[in-house]
Design an enzyme around this catalytic site. Structure first.
Site, PDB file in Angstrom:
ATOM      1  N   ARG A  14      -4.755  22.950   4.354  1.00 40.67           N
ATOM      2  CA  ARG A  14      -4.724  21.326   4.113  1.00 40.67           C
ATOM      3  C   ARG A  14      -3.644  21.386   2.589  1.00 40.67           C
ATOM      4  O   ARG A  14      -4.037  21.937   1.719  1.00 40.67           O
ATOM      5  CB  ARG A  14      -5.919  20.714   3.575  1.00 40.67           C
ATOM      6  CG  ARG A  14      -5.880  19.208   3.351  1.00 40.67           C
ATOM      7  CD  ARG A  14      -7.268  18.846   3.262  1.00 40.67           C
ATOM      8  NE  ARG A  14      -8.219  18.852   4.353  1.00 40.67           N
ATOM      9  CZ  ARG A  14      -8.226  18.439   5.559  1.00 40.67           C
ATOM     10  NH1 ARG A  14      -7.362  17.423   5.641  1.00 40.67           N
ATOM     11  NH2 ARG A  14      -9.067  18.697   6.494  1.00 40.67           N
ATOM     12  N   GLU A  37      -4.668  26.138  11.324  1.00 39.24           N
ATOM     13  CA  GLU A  37      -4.652  24.669  11.421  1.00 39.24           C
ATOM     14  C   GLU A  37      -3.895  24.313  10.149  1.00 39.24           C
ATOM     15  O   GLU A  37      -4.261  24.389   9.044  1.00 39.24           O
ATOM     16  CB  GLU A  37      -5.989  24.069  11.375  1.00 39.24           C
ATOM     17  CG  GLU A  37      -6.223  22.736  11.325  1.00 39.24           C
ATOM     18  CD  GLU A  37      -7.673  22.196  10.971  1.00 39.24           C
ATOM     19  OE1 GLU A  37      -7.672  21.138  10.354  1.00 39.24           O
ATOM     20  OE2 GLU A  37      -8.774  22.924  11.278  1.00 39.24           O
ATOM     21  N   THR A  66      -7.092  17.025  11.575  1.00 43.40           N
ATOM     22  CA  THR A  66      -7.366  15.643  10.987  1.00 43.40           C
ATOM     23  C   THR A  66      -6.405  14.774  11.843  1.00 43.40           C
ATOM     24  O   THR A  66      -5.892  13.965  11.607  1.00 43.40           O
ATOM     25  CB  THR A  66      -6.589  15.315   9.713  1.00 43.40           C
ATOM     26  OG1 THR A  66      -7.390  16.313   8.617  1.00 43.40           O
ATOM     27  CG2 THR A  66      -7.286  14.019   9.115  1.00 43.40           C
ATOM     28  N   LYS A 126     -17.018  21.575  16.483  1.00 46.00           N
ATOM     29  CA  LYS A 126     -16.819  21.566  15.087  1.00 46.00           C
ATOM     30  C   LYS A 126     -17.804  20.849  14.491  1.00 46.00           C
ATOM     31  O   LYS A 126     -17.765  19.372  14.223  1.00 46.00           O
ATOM     32  CB  LYS A 126     -15.544  21.141  14.688  1.00 46.00           C
ATOM     33  CG  LYS A 126     -15.362  20.961  13.227  1.00 46.00           C
ATOM     34  CD  LYS A 126     -13.985  20.344  12.745  1.00 46.00           C
ATOM     35  CE  LYS A 126     -13.806  19.514  11.502  1.00 46.00           C
ATOM     36  NZ  LYS A 126     -12.493  19.079  11.241  1.00 46.00           N
ATOM     37  N   GLY A 156     -17.746  23.537   3.558  1.00 45.30           N
ATOM     38  CA  GLY A 156     -18.496  24.348   2.664  1.00 45.30           C
ATOM     39  C   GLY A 156     -18.774  25.751   2.931  1.00 45.30           C
ATOM     40  O   GLY A 156     -19.564  26.331   2.471  1.00 45.30           O
ATOM     41  N   GLY A 176     -11.667  26.096   4.660  1.00 44.13           N
ATOM     42  CA  GLY A 176     -10.822  25.265   4.045  1.00 44.13           C
ATOM     43  C   GLY A 176     -10.691  25.629   2.490  1.00 44.13           C
ATOM     44  O   GLY A 176      -9.952  26.473   2.316  1.00 44.13           O
TER      45      GLY A 176
END
Length: 205
Positions: A14, A37, A66, A126, A156, A176
Site C-alpha cells: 500500500r 498486491e 481495495t 479474506k 494486524g 500490510g
C-alpha cells in the site's frame, strides 16, 4: 488456488510508487513471495500494476487491492492483473473478476458475507480486519465454512502472531504495514519479508 498451497502469503504494498516497483518486488520474490498486491489507493497504481505485470507476472501472482468497482476490474483485466483483493463483499465485482479468470480474495467479517462471496464465485476469502476478531473467531467460522475455500487473515498480522491464525485454520495471510510501509527502504522490505517467510515455514514444521 495452487499458489496458495506453496506459500500462502500475500505481500500488500500500500502506497508504493511506480519508481519503487523494481526496488521492492524482486526482493519479495527472491525471499519467496508468490502473490503481491498493489492497493488502488496507491499513487499512480495503473502504472505500478502495469509494470509489475510486465516484469514479474511469470514469477508471482500480481494483484490489486481495495478493488471496489466494476470499472476498476475491467481496467485491471486490461492491465493483465491476475489477483483481485477487496475489503468488502460485492458479488458483482467478484463475478466480473472471475469472468476474466482472475483469482479473487474478497474481504469478509461474518459467515453471511463469506457465503455470499462463495456463491458469487470467490475462490478464497479474506477475514478483515483479523486482529479485531482474533484466532478464536477464525475457529468458529471454520466450523461452518467449506473446507476447500482458503481463508486468509488480513489486518494486524505480524511475524509473531501469524502462527496463531494458521493454527486456528487460516491457510495464510495478507501482510500490510508490518511488511511494507510507504517510503520504507528496500533493506527494510527484505528484512521483514524474510521474517514473515521464516514465521510461516516454522508453522509447517
Amino acid at each position: 488456488m495452487s499458489w496458495s498451497q506453496r506459500l500462502p502469503l500475500i505481500a500488500i504494498l500500500r502506497g508504493i510508487k511506480p519508481t519503487e516497483i523494481h526496488q521492492h518486488l524482486p526482493l519479495l520474490i527472491e525471499a519467496g513471495f508468490e502473490a503481491i498486491e498493489i492497493p488502488l489507493n496507491s499513487p499512480d497504481w495503473q502504472i505500478s500494476i502495469r509494470d509489475a505485470v510486465q516484469h514479474y507476472s511469470s514469477k508471482a501472482l500480481i494483484g490489486a487491492g481495495t478493488v471496489l468497482e466494476l470499472s476498476q476490474v475491467d481496467t485491471l483485466a486490461e492491465l493483465g492483473c491476475q489477483l483481485i483483493v477487496t475489503p468488502n463483499i460485492n458479488p458483482e465485482v467478484i463475478k466480473r473478476a472471475v469472468s476474466y479468470g482472475m483469482v479473487v480474495c474478497p474481504g469478509f467479517a461474518t459467515a453471511t458475507e463469506a457465503f455470499s462471496a462463495i456463491a458469487a464465485g470467490a475462490q478464497n476469502l479474506k477475514l478483515f480486519p483479523s486482529h479485531c476478531f482474533g484466532p478464536d473467531y477464525v475457529r468458529g467460522l471454520k466450523a461452518v465454512l467449506p473446507k476447500d475455500v482458503p481463508v486468509f487473515a488480513v489486518g494486524g498480522i505480524t511475524p509473531d502472531n501469524l502462527h496463531q491464525y494458521i493454527a486456528a485454520g487460516c491457510i495464510g495471510a495478507g501482510l500490510g504495514g508490518d511488511l511494507y510501509r510507504a517510503g520504507q527502504s528496500p533493506e527494510k522490505t527484505q528484512q521483514q519479508a524474510e521474517a514473515f517467510i521464516k514465521a510461516y515455514r516454522d508453522t509447517q514444521k
